[in-house]
Scaffold this motif. Structure first.
Motif, PDB file in Angstrom:
ATOM      1  N   LYS A   1     -30.305  -3.501  42.485  1.00 25.68           N
ATOM      2  CA  LYS A   1     -29.755  -3.177  41.166  1.00 25.68           C
ATOM      3  C   LYS A   1     -29.258  -1.744  41.135  1.00 25.68           C
ATOM      4  O   LYS A   1     -29.730  -0.888  41.886  1.00 25.68           O
ATOM      5  CB  LYS A   1     -30.821  -3.374  40.080  1.00 25.68           C
ATOM      6  N   ASN A   2     -28.303  -1.504  40.248  1.00 24.82           N
ATOM      7  CA  ASN A   2     -27.850  -0.135  40.014  1.00 24.82           C
ATOM      8  C   ASN A   2     -27.570   0.062  38.537  1.00 24.82           C
ATOM      9  O   ASN A   2     -27.052  -0.829  37.851  1.00 24.82           O
ATOM     10  CB  ASN A   2     -26.619   0.205  40.855  1.00 24.82           C
ATOM     11  N   GLU A   3     -27.936   1.241  38.026  1.00 30.44           N
ATOM     12  CA  GLU A   3     -27.744   1.603  36.622  1.00 30.44           C
ATOM     13  C   GLU A   3     -26.944   2.901  36.553  1.00 30.44           C
ATOM     14  O   GLU A   3     -27.198   3.841  37.308  1.00 30.44           O
ATOM     15  CB  GLU A   3     -29.092   1.789  35.917  1.00 30.44           C
ATOM     16  N   ASP A   4     -25.985   2.929  35.636  1.00 28.55           N
ATOM     17  CA  ASP A   4     -25.121   4.097  35.469  1.00 28.55           C
ATOM     18  C   ASP A   4     -25.605   4.966  34.316  1.00 28.55           C
ATOM     19  O   ASP A   4     -26.069   4.457  33.285  1.00 28.55           O
ATOM     20  CB  ASP A   4     -23.675   3.668  35.213  1.00 28.55           C
ATOM     21  N   PHE A   5     -25.482   6.278  34.499  1.00 26.46           N
ATOM     22  CA  PHE A   5     -25.792   7.251  33.459  1.00 26.46           C
ATOM     23  C   PHE A   5     -24.667   8.285  33.421  1.00 26.46           C
ATOM     24  O   PHE A   5     -23.973   8.502  34.428  1.00 26.46           O
ATOM     25  CB  PHE A   5     -27.118   7.968  33.728  1.00 26.46           C
ATOM     26  N   VAL A   6     -24.501   8.918  32.285  1.00 25.43           N
ATOM     27  CA  VAL A   6     -23.553  10.023  32.139  1.00 25.43           C
ATOM     28  C   VAL A   6     -24.347  11.261  31.756  1.00 25.43           C
ATOM     29  O   VAL A   6     -25.062  11.264  30.745  1.00 25.43           O
ATOM     30  CB  VAL A   6     -22.478   9.713  31.074  1.00 25.43           C
ATOM     31  N   ILE A   7     -24.256  12.296  32.559  1.00 31.10           N
ATOM     32  CA  ILE A   7     -24.978  13.539  32.319  1.00 31.10           C
ATOM     33  C   ILE A   7     -23.973  14.688  32.282  1.00 31.10           C
ATOM     34  O   ILE A   7     -22.819  14.540  32.682  1.00 31.10           O
ATOM     35  CB  ILE A   7     -26.049  13.799  33.395  1.00 31.10           C
ATOM     36  N   GLY A   8     -24.439  15.843  31.813  1.00 30.37           N
ATOM     37  CA  GLY A   8     -23.536  16.982  31.676  1.00 30.37           C
ATOM     38  C   GLY A   8     -22.944  17.017  30.285  1.00 30.37           C
ATOM     39  O   GLY A   8     -22.061  16.206  29.964  1.00 30.37           O
ATOM     40  N   THR A   9     -23.387  17.923  29.452  1.00 32.15           N
ATOM     41  CA  THR A   9     -22.955  17.954  28.063  1.00 32.15           C
ATOM     42  C   THR A   9     -21.467  18.256  27.912  1.00 32.15           C
ATOM     43  O   THR A   9     -20.861  17.881  26.904  1.00 32.15           O
ATOM     44  CB  THR A   9     -23.764  19.013  27.289  1.00 32.15           C
ATOM     45  N   GLU A  10     -20.863  18.905  28.905  1.00 24.90           N
ATOM     46  CA  GLU A  10     -19.447  19.249  28.831  1.00 24.90           C
ATOM     47  C   GLU A  10     -18.593  18.435  29.802  1.00 24.90           C
ATOM     48  O   GLU A  10     -17.488  18.035  29.473  1.00 24.90           O
ATOM     49  CB  GLU A  10     -19.246  20.750  29.115  1.00 24.90           C
ATOM     50  N   ALA A  11     -19.109  18.203  31.016  1.00 19.15           N
ATOM     51  CA  ALA A  11     -18.289  17.583  32.061  1.00 19.15           C
ATOM     52  C   ALA A  11     -18.395  16.067  32.110  1.00 19.15           C
ATOM     53  O   ALA A  11     -17.548  15.405  32.719  1.00 19.15           O
ATOM     54  CB  ALA A  11     -18.660  18.162  33.431  1.00 19.15           C
ATOM     55  N   ASN A  12     -19.442  15.475  31.503  1.00 24.94           N
ATOM     56  CA  ASN A  12     -19.647  14.024  31.526  1.00 24.94           C
ATOM     57  C   ASN A  12     -19.649  13.472  32.953  1.00 24.94           C
ATOM     58  O   ASN A  12     -18.837  12.619  33.317  1.00 24.94           O
ATOM     59  CB  ASN A  12     -18.573  13.311  30.690  1.00 24.94           C
ATOM     60  N   ASN A  13     -20.538  13.997  33.781  1.00 24.27           N
ATOM     61  CA  ASN A  13     -20.652  13.542  35.167  1.00 24.27           C
ATOM     62  C   ASN A  13     -21.344  12.184  35.223  1.00 24.27           C
ATOM     63  O   ASN A  13     -22.322  11.944  34.522  1.00 24.27           O
ATOM     64  CB  ASN A  13     -21.441  14.557  35.991  1.00 24.27           C
ATOM     65  N   LYS A  14     -20.846  11.312  36.073  1.00 24.27           N
ATOM     66  CA  LYS A  14     -21.395   9.966  36.218  1.00 24.27           C
ATOM     67  C   LYS A  14     -22.356   9.914  37.397  1.00 24.27           C
ATOM     68  O   LYS A  14     -22.046  10.393  38.483  1.00 24.27           O
ATOM     69  CB  LYS A  14     -20.271   8.951  36.424  1.00 24.27           C
ATOM     70  N   ILE A  15     -23.523   9.350  37.183  1.00 25.30           N
ATOM     71  CA  ILE A  15     -24.493   9.133  38.253  1.00 25.30           C
ATOM     72  C   ILE A  15     -24.944   7.675  38.228  1.00 25.30           C
ATOM     73  O   ILE A  15     -24.785   6.983  37.215  1.00 25.30           O
ATOM     74  CB  ILE A  15     -25.725  10.065  38.135  1.00 25.30           C
ATOM     75  N   THR A  16     -25.494   7.236  39.327  1.00 29.38           N
ATOM     76  CA  THR A  16     -26.003   5.865  39.469  1.00 29.38           C
ATOM     77  C   THR A  16     -27.348   5.908  40.167  1.00 29.38           C
ATOM     78  O   THR A  16     -27.507   6.629  41.160  1.00 29.38           O
ATOM     79  CB  THR A  16     -25.028   4.997  40.286  1.00 29.38           C
TER      80      THR A  16
ATOM     81  N   PHE B   1     -22.401  19.349  36.410  1.00 26.09           N
ATOM     82  CA  PHE B   1     -23.068  19.135  37.687  1.00 26.09           C
ATOM     83  C   PHE B   1     -21.996  19.059  38.760  1.00 26.09           C
ATOM     84  O   PHE B   1     -21.302  18.051  38.899  1.00 26.09           O
ATOM     85  CB  PHE B   1     -23.888  17.842  37.655  1.00 26.09           C
ATOM     86  N   THR B   2     -21.840  20.144  39.495  1.00 31.32           N
ATOM     87  CA  THR B   2     -20.850  20.170  40.571  1.00 31.32           C
ATOM     88  C   THR B   2     -21.363  19.514  41.844  1.00 31.32           C
ATOM     89  O   THR B   2     -20.566  19.185  42.723  1.00 31.32           O
ATOM     90  CB  THR B   2     -20.441  21.617  40.876  1.00 31.32           C
ATOM     91  N   ASP B   3     -22.674  19.334  41.947  1.00 27.15           N
ATOM     92  CA  ASP B   3     -23.253  18.642  43.097  1.00 27.15           C
ATOM     93  C   ASP B   3     -24.606  18.088  42.689  1.00 27.15           C
ATOM     94  O   ASP B   3     -25.239  18.565  41.721  1.00 27.15           O
ATOM     95  CB  ASP B   3     -23.406  19.598  44.293  1.00 27.15           C
ATOM     96  N   ILE B   4     -25.064  17.099  43.429  1.00 22.86           N
ATOM     97  CA  ILE B   4     -26.333  16.455  43.095  1.00 22.86           C
ATOM     98  C   ILE B   4     -27.520  17.391  43.334  1.00 22.86           C
ATOM     99  O   ILE B   4     -28.622  17.141  42.822  1.00 22.86           O
ATOM    100  CB  ILE B   4     -26.480  15.151  43.908  1.00 22.86           C
ATOM    101  N   SER B   5     -27.316  18.475  44.077  1.00 19.23           N
ATOM    102  CA  SER B   5     -28.393  19.440  44.297  1.00 19.23           C
ATOM    103  C   SER B   5     -28.849  20.079  42.987  1.00 19.23           C
ATOM    104  O   SER B   5     -30.027  20.401  42.832  1.00 19.23           O
ATOM    105  CB  SER B   5     -27.935  20.537  45.264  1.00 19.23           C
ATOM    106  N   ILE B   6     -27.916  20.251  42.044  1.00 15.75           N
ATOM    107  CA  ILE B   6     -28.293  20.804  40.739  1.00 15.75           C
ATOM    108  C   ILE B   6     -29.163  19.812  39.983  1.00 15.75           C
ATOM    109  O   ILE B   6     -30.173  20.188  39.371  1.00 15.75           O
ATOM    110  CB  ILE B   6     -27.028  21.153  39.937  1.00 15.75           C
ATOM    111  N   LEU B   7     -28.796  18.536  40.030  1.00 15.29           N
ATOM    112  CA  LEU B   7     -29.616  17.507  39.382  1.00 15.29           C
ATOM    113  C   LEU B   7     -31.004  17.466  39.998  1.00 15.29           C
ATOM    114  O   LEU B   7     -32.012  17.307  39.286  1.00 15.29           O
ATOM    115  CB  LEU B   7     -28.923  16.152  39.509  1.00 15.29           C
TER     116      LEU B   7
END
Length: 456
Positions: free
Chosen positions: A139-154, A182-188
């Protein structure tokens, strides 16, 4: 339409184009930096003028009162269609921006096994995993993070294997994030760690699809981010930072030897130069008489105490390493090698450092690169300075105090609520078969204790 025009009036790559159709005038809105011309031609223009019923079949009707969702769709590469007669607003996913091709990895290269690596495209990374795990339980679930950039993660997981408590905890941490971009997943990774003040990475990062697939089957949760090459493995243990996927492709004897080399090499790299300081400053009696004479002879022209001598050469190594990584590829390696030889030779001849210390520092620097995860290499460099200062002020007693702090710190660390030094604490017997010593593959069937799977 007026609100969209006002919102995008200073965005030059957003296009508003009116097209006459059988259902009246349709305004097509898209961003040409995110959509290719051929995609527009085949998915929008031709169906609008000839087969408009296809547009209604493949499109999504948007709620025009939710202006934020409309703008988000446009910025994500969707094409918006506004029908002036019926006042309907449709959206079609036409995102077709250029992406990097699948290539070999330069950070986790192996001799045996697959050579493909993740890219910065989220869809490509998910497909590389699904090619290896062809199961409806993935399974995979999508989220949108980043209050300004709306970065997509799964986040990806195996439904029947994953621990639901870990899954709920990770969802809550992601939903509670308040960060602009979030310019890279390292920040997350830093924002969802259990202890953000620790120098140790608490989640495994990898760019290899085969490694990620194995962790999924073991019950872990994988996090991908669009525009980021790496994937996060949650939770992770301290020991897994020294395990490479190539260990499972080698014979168990070779894999065990390499694991012991990496694991004990981490402790050697933080102990070699502090031991040099302790022996020469406080405890010369621990050294053989002949070795002590050689050390005293090599330091006969050095005017500084061992602590400052070690700190000086360690900082020189850091400068060479950082400068080499920032220079162009064709120049950096040459400058690093030549600079190290020239500076080391000149420093010894000038009486600033001893030649034996050059050997110890070079060995320590090589040992720091043994872990397959670069983040752990950086950690060993930071921890080594703690041991150097402890040895400089208190000798072996200070080193043992620093080592006690290290063990206690590792015992208190957790990864997604799971003890970081699993499998040792808490211990699960089957985990010891795949620890520092890797037993033959036929014995590596049970899931690891860190996954805390409810079934297996």
């Amino acid at each position: 339409m007026e609100a969209l025009r006002e919102c995008t009036q200073q965005i030059d790559d957003v296009v508003f184009k009116k097209i006459p159709t059988f259902e009246g005038i349709v305004t097509v809105i898209f961003s040409f930096s995110l959509v290719e011309k051929m995609t527009l031609q085949t998915m929008i223009y031709i169906p609008l003028t000839n087969y408009i019923h296809q547009i209604h079949q493949v499109s999504e009707v948007l709620n025009q009162t939710d202006f934020k969702d409309v703008v988000t769709k446009l910025n994500a590469g969707h094409t918006l269609l506004y029908f002036h007669e019926s006042h309907k607003l449709l959206s079609i996913d036409t995102y077709s921006a250029p992406t990097r091709a699948i290539t070999n990895t330069e950070t986790e290269s192996t001799v045996i096994g697959p050579q493909d690596a993740f890219t910065e495209s989220l869809d490509t990374n998910i497909s590389l995993v699904r090619r290896r795990i062809r199961s409806p339980k993935l399974k995979n679930e999508d989220f949108v993070i980043g209050t300004e950039a709306n970065n997509k993660i799964t986040i990806m997981y195996m439904e029947d294997i994953v621990n639901q408590e870990n899954l709920v905890t990770l969802r809550q941490r992601i939903e509670n994030i308040n960060y602009p971009i979030f310019t890279d997943i390292s920040i997350l990774k830093q924002l969802i760690e259990d202890n953000p003040l620790s120098p140790f990475p608490q989640y495994y990062m990898s760019v290899r699809p085969d490694s990620i697939s194995q962790y999924l089957i073991d019950g872990r949760i994988i996090v991908f981010m669009d525009n980021s090459q790496s994937a996060l493995v949650c939770p992770t243990s301290f020991l897994e930072m020294f395990i490479s996927i190539e260990d499972y492709y080698n014979r168990w004897t070779t894999a065990s030897l390499l694991r012991m080399l990496r694991f004990f090499g981490f402790f050697l790299t933080i102990m070699i130069t502090p031991m040099y300081i302790s022996a020469l400053t406080f405890h010369p009696e621990i050294l053989p008489y002949e070795l002590l004479l050689n050390l005293q002879e090599s330091r006969s022209k050095v005017p500084f105490p061992p602590l400052f001598e070690v700190l000086f050469i360690e900082l020189i190594i850091e400068v060479l390493r950082e400068a080499g990584s920032r220079m162009p590829a064709k120049v950096g390696q040459t400058i690093g090698i030549v600079g190290g030889i020239v500076i080391g030779t000149a420093a010894v001849e000038a009486g600033l450092i001893s030649n034996i210390l050059i050997v110890l520092v070079a060995t320590s620097a090589l040992l720091s690169f043994l872990p397959p995860i670069f983040l752990m290499s950086n950690t060993s460099r930071v921890v080594r300075y703690t041991f150097i200062l402890s040895a400089g002020f208190f000798g072996l007693f200070g080193q043992m105090l620093a080592f006690a702090w290290l063990v206690i710190h590792l015992q208190h660390l957790k990864s997604l609520g799971t003890p970081y030094i699993t499998p040792f604490i808490p211990r699960k017997i089957s985990d010891l078969l795949d620890s520092v010593i890797r037993f033959p593959t036929i014995f590596l069937i049970a899931k690891k204790g860190i996954s805390k799977s409810p079934k297996k």
